[in-house]
Design a protein around this motif. Structure first.
Motif, PDB file in Angstrom:
ATOM      1  N   VAL A   1      -3.505   4.348  10.646  1.00 41.27           N
ATOM      2  CA  VAL A   1      -2.362   4.889  11.386  1.00 41.27           C
ATOM      3  C   VAL A   1      -1.705   3.815  12.255  1.00 41.27           C
ATOM      4  O   VAL A   1      -2.377   3.079  12.984  1.00 41.27           O
ATOM      5  CB  VAL A   1      -2.799   6.069  12.283  1.00 41.27           C
ATOM      6  N   ILE A   2      -0.363   3.739  12.151  1.00 48.16           N
ATOM      7  CA  ILE A   2       0.451   2.916  13.053  1.00 48.16           C
ATOM      8  C   ILE A   2       1.321   3.862  13.862  1.00 48.16           C
ATOM      9  O   ILE A   2       2.002   4.730  13.292  1.00 48.16           O
ATOM     10  CB  ILE A   2       1.364   1.942  12.283  1.00 48.16           C
ATOM     11  N   ILE A   3       1.301   3.722  15.171  1.00 48.76           N
ATOM     12  CA  ILE A   3       2.231   4.468  16.010  1.00 48.76           C
ATOM     13  C   ILE A   3       3.073   3.464  16.785  1.00 48.76           C
ATOM     14  O   ILE A   3       2.622   2.366  17.104  1.00 48.76           O
ATOM     15  CB  ILE A   3       1.516   5.435  16.989  1.00 48.76           C
ATOM     16  N   THR A   4       4.322   3.826  17.059  1.00 50.94           N
ATOM     17  CA  THR A   4       5.181   2.972  17.871  1.00 50.94           C
ATOM     18  C   THR A   4       5.664   3.779  19.071  1.00 50.94           C
ATOM     19  O   THR A   4       5.682   5.018  19.040  1.00 50.94           O
ATOM     20  CB  THR A   4       6.404   2.462  17.089  1.00 50.94           C
ATOM     21  N   GLY A   5       6.062   3.067  20.105  1.00 49.90           N
ATOM     22  CA  GLY A   5       6.568   3.773  21.277  1.00 49.90           C
ATOM     23  C   GLY A   5       7.261   2.847  22.255  1.00 49.90           C
ATOM     24  O   GLY A   5       6.930   1.663  22.364  1.00 49.90           O
TER      25      GLY A   5
ATOM     26  N   VAL B   1       0.839  -1.206   0.000  1.00 46.00           N
ATOM     27  CA  VAL B   1       0.000   0.000   0.000  1.00 46.00           C
ATOM     28  C   VAL B   1       0.873   1.256   0.000  1.00 46.00           C
ATOM     29  O   VAL B   1       2.059   1.209   0.319  1.00 46.00           O
ATOM     30  CB  VAL B   1      -0.918   0.019   1.259  1.00 46.00           C
ATOM     31  N   LYS B   2       0.258   2.382  -0.342  1.00 45.16           N
ATOM     32  CA  LYS B   2       0.954   3.668  -0.256  1.00 45.16           C
ATOM     33  C   LYS B   2       1.020   4.089   1.215  1.00 45.16           C
ATOM     34  O   LYS B   2      -0.008   4.124   1.893  1.00 45.16           O
ATOM     35  CB  LYS B   2       0.205   4.742  -1.049  1.00 45.16           C
ATOM     36  N   PHE B   3       2.225   4.436   1.654  1.00 42.71           N
ATOM     37  CA  PHE B   3       2.367   4.818   3.060  1.00 42.71           C
ATOM     38  C   PHE B   3       3.400   5.930   3.187  1.00 42.71           C
ATOM     39  O   PHE B   3       4.196   6.194   2.276  1.00 42.71           O
ATOM     40  CB  PHE B   3       2.801   3.610   3.899  1.00 42.71           C
ATOM     41  N   ALA B   4       3.389   6.562   4.363  1.00 40.28           N
ATOM     42  CA  ALA B   4       4.415   7.549   4.715  1.00 40.28           C
ATOM     43  C   ALA B   4       4.934   7.189   6.103  1.00 40.28           C
ATOM     44  O   ALA B   4       4.197   6.645   6.929  1.00 40.28           O
ATOM     45  CB  ALA B   4       3.837   8.950   4.715  1.00 40.28           C
TER      46      ALA B   4
ATOM     47  N   GLY C   1      -2.400   6.498   2.080  1.00 45.67           N
ATOM     48  CA  GLY C   1      -3.479   5.974   2.923  1.00 45.67           C
ATOM     49  C   GLY C   1      -3.034   5.448   4.286  1.00 45.67           C
ATOM     50  O   GLY C   1      -3.852   5.304   5.195  1.00 45.67           O
ATOM     51  N   TYR C   2      -1.735   5.159   4.423  1.00 45.97           N
ATOM     52  CA  TYR C   2      -1.198   4.594   5.664  1.00 45.97           C
ATOM     53  C   TYR C   2      -0.105   5.510   6.202  1.00 45.97           C
ATOM     54  O   TYR C   2       0.771   5.951   5.442  1.00 45.97           O
ATOM     55  CB  TYR C   2      -0.617   3.202   5.423  1.00 45.97           C
ATOM     56  N   LEU C   3      -0.141   5.777   7.486  1.00 44.68           N
ATOM     57  CA  LEU C   3       0.850   6.641   8.128  1.00 44.68           C
ATOM     58  C   LEU C   3       1.511   5.893   9.281  1.00 44.68           C
ATOM     59  O   LEU C   3       0.818   5.312  10.131  1.00 44.68           O
ATOM     60  CB  LEU C   3       0.185   7.911   8.656  1.00 44.68           C
ATOM     61  N   ILE C   4       2.847   5.906   9.303  1.00 46.58           N
ATOM     62  CA  ILE C   4       3.603   5.281  10.394  1.00 46.58           C
ATOM     63  C   ILE C   4       4.352   6.378  11.138  1.00 46.58           C
ATOM     64  O   ILE C   4       5.156   7.112  10.528  1.00 46.58           O
ATOM     65  CB  ILE C   4       4.623   4.253   9.868  1.00 46.58           C
TER      66      ILE C   4
END
Length: 413
Positions: free
Chosen positions: A128-132, A66-69, A102-105
């Protein structure tokens, strides 16, 4: 920060991401967590620093094609970023990647004060994917604004199965004598070096770098620790209690600080996923609060590099079993059990089983069976297990079957 600056940082990071995506990575045993990537749900991948959270995020979008940033907020160029700058960052992402991405990390986005409302707005139209590396990052504004619309996954360093995959050794449970010996040789190595991907690629010395980054970036900086030498002594002492009960009051006296300070420091290292505190089982919540907890360390490599005492193989085994249970249960429903004259290492409430860990070379001591039976009377667990080093079979006591499982087989199950 201005618009051009933001654009340059996003573009620089994009080049690094493209290099990463061209590499081959070890597949992680996460199950199908991509199912959580639905609007307006947020997937939060949490865990200790350098466990592979950003790599896992990139592997997910690569598999989905997929298209992501992607943006890593642990970048020194983004230090001091505040909430109002995030609009510029968003604009830069659309200019560098695409307006229809469409996807954001977002890696370590909790470094920006006020990040929660930014994510809450984006998840209405984006996946949306977030990491921490901060276990409390979802307990504030984001949890309130999302009202339950987020899914959390705790990522650990490589499990033993993933370690074998990295070493290109078959991860199938061995049957032949030769294969069992081969796997046990690798298990001995895993007990020493652990599962941090960087340590396996670069060398054991990298564990020291990771450990110090956790202490200073994830704890000392975040909690404004002033007495750094005493904090280092505290952390080393705490890790030395691996697979043991720990009294924070006694530890405070040994280190020479007050109990309130030690409570804050222990909260910090637990919050950074460096250690896990396992509660003693108590029928009433108030009982559980009064008992000492047992401490387990996130990776055996940290134990071998940091712990003050000589390495105790039985305790390292117990720590490995704890990590597998914590990983499989995603930190839920795990306790130790203690009575007047017995102790059982683990009560896995999720799967209704009691587990005892023992480094046995020829036979399991009778006291291990007795402890399991006494705990079973209290908890009515469905399954009783003794994890040994190399003994396999089944015993029967008082009409109850007790499984004996070698460590390598338990870790590969």
């Amino acid at each position: 920060m201005n618009a051009e600056e933001a654009k340059r940082i996003v573009a620089d990071q994009k080049e690094l991401v493209e290099e990463k995506l061209a590499s081959n990575y070890i597949k992680r045993d996460t199950g199908d967590i991509s199912r959580f990537l639905t609007v307006p749900n947020v997937l939060a991948i949490l865990g200790v620093r350098r466990s592979g959270k950003s790599t896992l995020s990139l592997m997910l979008v690569k598999e989905l094609n997929v298209k992501f940033a992607y943006l890593n907020f642990d970048d020194e160029n983004l230090y001091g970023l505040i909430a109002k700058d995030l609009k510029l960052v968003e604009q830069a992402i659309y200019e560098v990647y695409s307006s229809d991405v469409g996807y954001l990390i977002f890696d370590e986005v909790h470094n920006v004060k006020g990040w929660e409302l930014f994510i809450s707005r984006l998840r209405e139209t984006k996946r949306v994917i977030i990491t921490g590396s901060n276990s409390k990052m979802l307990s504030g504004e984001l949890a309130t604004s999302l009202t339950g619309r987020h899914s959390d996954f705790i990522l650990f360093p490589f499990s033993f199965r993933e370690y074998l995959r990295f070493k290109r050794v078959s991860e199938e449970t061995p049957i032949s004598t030769r294969r069992i010996a081969e796997v046990n040789v690798e298990l001995e190595r895993y007990m020493e070096v652990g599962g941090f991907p960087e340590a396996l690629m670069i060398g054991r010395d990298q564990i020291d770098v990771i450990y110090n980054d956790i202490l200073f970036k994830d704890v000392a900086f975040r909690y404004k620790v002033r007495e750094l030498e005493k904090f280092k002594d505290f952390s080393k002492s705490l890790i030395s209690y691996y697979s043991s009960e720990v009294s924070l009051s006694k530890l405070a006296k040994v280190i020479g600080v007050d109990k309130k300070t030690v409570d804050l420091w222990s909260f910090g290292v637990e919050n950074a996923y460096l250690v896990y505190f396992l509660p003693r089982y108590g029928e009433k919540p108030r009982e559980r609060l009064t008992y000492n907890k047992k401490v387990y360390v996130v990776d055996p490599g940290v134990i071998s590099r940091v712990a003050l005492r000589a390495k105790d193989k039985g305790r390292v085994m117990e720590n490995l079993v704890a990590l597998k249970l914590l990983r499989d249960n995603q930190l839920k429903g795990l306790h130790y059990v203690k009575g007047k004259d017995f102790e059982v290492d683990f009560y896995d409430e999720v799967n209704s089983r009691l587990l005892q860990v023992t480094y046995s070379s020829d036979k399991v001591e009778e006291r291990e069976f007795k402890a399991l039976l006494k705990a079973e009377e209290m908890l009515r667990a469905r399954e009783l297990v003794v994890v040994t080093y190399d003994i396999e079979g089944e015993e029967e006591r008082e009409g109850r079957k007790i499984k004996l499982i070698p460590l390598y087989k338990f870790l590969l199950s």
